[in-house]
Design a protein around this motif. Sequence first.
Motif, mmCIF file in Angstrom:
data_model
loop_
_atom_site.group_PDB
_atom_site.id
_atom_site.type_symbol
_atom_site.label_atom_id
_atom_site.label_comp_id
_atom_site.label_asym_id
_atom_site.label_seq_id
_atom_site.Cartn_x
_atom_site.Cartn_y
_atom_site.Cartn_z
ATOM 1 N N TRP A 95 -28.304 15.985 47.299
ATOM 2 C CA TRP A 95 -27.447 15.020 47.697
ATOM 3 C C TRP A 95 -27.452 14.889 49.323
ATOM 4 C CZ3 TRP A 95 -25.922 10.644 45.644
ATOM 5 C CH2 TRP A 95 -25.480 11.008 44.286
ATOM 6 N N VAL A 96 -27.211 16.362 49.942
ATOM 7 C CA VAL A 96 -27.256 16.360 51.221
ATOM 8 C C VAL A 96 -28.519 15.704 52.038
ATOM 9 C CG1 VAL A 96 -27.564 18.065 53.160
ATOM 10 C CG2 VAL A 96 -25.871 18.401 51.416
ATOM 11 N N ASN A 97 -29.790 15.923 51.385
ATOM 12 C CA ASN A 97 -30.736 15.265 51.773
ATOM 13 C C ASN A 97 -30.740 13.543 51.887
ATOM 14 O OD1 ASN A 97 -32.072 17.507 52.684
ATOM 15 N ND2 ASN A 97 -33.277 17.849 50.657
ATOM 16 N N VAL A 98 -30.577 13.125 50.453
ATOM 17 C CA VAL A 98 -30.591 11.577 50.468
ATOM 18 C C VAL A 98 -29.236 10.924 51.305
ATOM 19 C CG1 VAL A 98 -29.829 10.018 48.536
ATOM 20 C CG2 VAL A 98 -31.396 11.751 47.997
ATOM 21 N N LEU A 99 -28.190 11.685 51.690
ATOM 22 C CA LEU A 99 -27.137 11.288 52.324
ATOM 23 C C LEU A 99 -27.410 11.138 53.838
ATOM 24 C CD1 LEU A 99 -24.014 11.905 49.985
ATOM 25 C CD2 LEU A 99 -25.561 9.694 50.052
ATOM 26 N N GLY A 100 -28.361 12.007 54.275
ATOM 27 C CA GLY A 100 -28.650 12.299 55.674
ATOM 28 C C GLY A 100 -27.484 13.211 56.214
ATOM 29 N N LEU A 101 -27.000 14.157 55.313
ATOM 30 C CA LEU A 101 -26.188 15.356 55.911
ATOM 31 C C LEU A 101 -26.605 16.464 56.517
ATOM 32 C CD1 LEU A 101 -23.583 14.516 53.174
ATOM 33 C CD2 LEU A 101 -23.530 13.673 55.508
ATOM 34 N N ASN A 102 -28.007 16.650 56.632
ATOM 35 C CA ASN A 102 -28.640 17.974 57.006
ATOM 36 C C ASN A 102 -28.061 18.432 58.334
ATOM 37 O OD1 ASN A 102 -30.581 18.413 54.806
ATOM 38 N ND2 ASN A 102 -31.496 16.371 55.584
ATOM 39 N N ASP A 103 -27.580 17.641 59.274
ATOM 40 C CA ASP A 103 -27.185 18.161 60.425
ATOM 41 C C ASP A 103 -25.425 18.574 60.292
ATOM 42 O OD1 ASP A 103 -29.348 17.531 61.497
ATOM 43 O OD2 ASP A 103 -28.777 15.684 62.323
ATOM 44 N N THR A 108 -26.601 27.854 52.241
ATOM 45 C CA THR A 108 -27.525 29.284 52.471
ATOM 46 C C THR A 108 -27.396 29.864 50.908
ATOM 47 O OG1 THR A 108 -25.309 30.515 52.556
ATOM 48 C CG2 THR A 108 -26.475 29.507 54.629
ATOM 49 N N HIS A 109 -28.152 30.812 51.180
ATOM 50 C CA HIS A 109 -28.019 31.832 49.823
ATOM 51 C C HIS A 109 -26.782 32.115 49.254
ATOM 52 C CE1 HIS A 109 -28.046 34.887 52.580
ATOM 53 N NE2 HIS A 109 -27.646 35.715 51.663
ATOM 54 N N LEU A 110 -25.789 32.237 50.029
ATOM 55 C CA LEU A 110 -24.338 32.346 49.746
ATOM 56 C C LEU A 110 -23.566 31.439 49.303
ATOM 57 C CD1 LEU A 110 -23.476 35.417 52.368
ATOM 58 C CD2 LEU A 110 -24.348 35.736 49.687
ATOM 59 N N GLY A 111 -23.855 30.465 50.124
ATOM 60 C CA GLY A 111 -22.873 29.071 49.759
ATOM 61 C C GLY A 111 -23.206 27.872 50.708
ATOM 62 N N VAL A 112 -22.200 27.297 50.887
ATOM 63 C CA VAL A 112 -22.217 25.905 51.879
ATOM 64 C C VAL A 112 -20.954 26.161 52.886
ATOM 65 C CG1 VAL A 112 -22.393 23.484 51.723
ATOM 66 C CG2 VAL A 112 -23.183 24.782 49.905
ATOM 67 N N THR A 113 -21.635 25.648 54.125
ATOM 68 C CA THR A 113 -20.570 25.598 55.148
ATOM 69 C C THR A 113 -20.922 24.047 55.882
ATOM 70 O OG1 THR A 113 -22.069 26.482 56.936
ATOM 71 C CG2 THR A 113 -20.368 27.933 55.827
ATOM 72 N N THR A 114 -19.833 23.650 56.639
ATOM 73 C CA THR A 114 -19.922 22.243 57.151
ATOM 74 C C THR A 114 -19.861 22.624 58.848
ATOM 75 O OG1 THR A 114 -17.869 21.582 57.268
ATOM 76 C CG2 THR A 114 -18.961 20.961 55.242
ATOM 77 N N SER A 115 -20.444 21.627 59.622
ATOM 78 C CA SER A 115 -19.853 21.811 61.183
ATOM 79 C C SER A 115 -18.976 20.936 61.496
ATOM 80 C CB SER A 115 -21.232 21.076 61.921
ATOM 81 O OG SER A 115 -21.596 19.851 61.480
ATOM 82 N N ILE A 116 -18.294 20.312 60.555
ATOM 83 C CA ILE A 116 -17.373 19.258 60.864
ATOM 84 C C ILE A 116 -15.739 19.925 60.429
ATOM 85 C CG2 ILE A 116 -18.416 17.094 60.822
ATOM 86 C CD1 ILE A 116 -17.300 16.749 58.121
ATOM 87 N N ASN A 117 -15.784 20.775 59.848
ATOM 88 C CA ASN A 117 -14.461 21.318 59.453
ATOM 89 C C ASN A 117 -14.577 22.881 59.144
ATOM 90 O OD1 ASN A 117 -15.279 21.158 56.704
ATOM 91 N ND2 ASN A 117 -14.576 19.267 56.383
ATOM 92 N N LYS A 118 -13.753 23.649 58.618
ATOM 93 C CA LYS A 118 -13.978 24.874 58.164
ATOM 94 C C LYS A 118 -14.054 24.978 56.578
ATOM 95 C CE LYS A 118 -11.732 26.686 62.283
ATOM 96 N NZ LYS A 118 -11.432 28.041 62.795
#
Length: 185
Positions: A95-103, A108-118
């Motif tokens: 989904w991240v790749n298809v929706l262009g959300l890679n930036d 990671t191997h532990l989970g997921v974070t975003t650069s726009i919020n915590k």
Amino acid sequence: MLPVIIPVKFSECKKSKPFIENGVTFVPIQDAFWEYIWCDYDLEFLYGGFGGGKSKVAVLKHLFRLLYDEYYVGMFCRKNFVDIRKSLKANLKSWVNVLGLNDVVKITHLGVTTSINKNCIYWVGLNDSQNVASIEEASAFLIEEGSEININDYNETLTRLRTKRAKQLCGTVLFNPRRRALWLK
């Protein structure tokens, strides 16, 4: 910057994959899941067959919450931690790749974070109750292959949803019938 992403009913767009028009990404949702993507139930149980799309839509719904909710700490769970890599993690990565959300979304191997919020998602193996107990302030969970877990696993996961920071607490459990003859296609 977060791209504009709009879900659209499959029957209305006649496309099976996300598409971009005028800078907006449209994500076709199977008509059968349209109400699910918008509902705000506290606990959701999806039962269907292999390849029916329920995992993809559930992961997408949680991805939307990760991106747009003011507060979201999710747990993506399977009975065994190693199984997360080939199912939930691969699904979210797709989904991240298809929706262009890679930036915006880091996996990671532990989970997921975003650069726009915590907001974040943790990968959790339910075979050790300490894995769940170590997650604090969780607001949501997604359990795949619910038939693999027992009631103690479920209860331990459910008790983690006790933060007061989220507007709503949400749990999703996905099931496949054990006999292939009962799968919906």
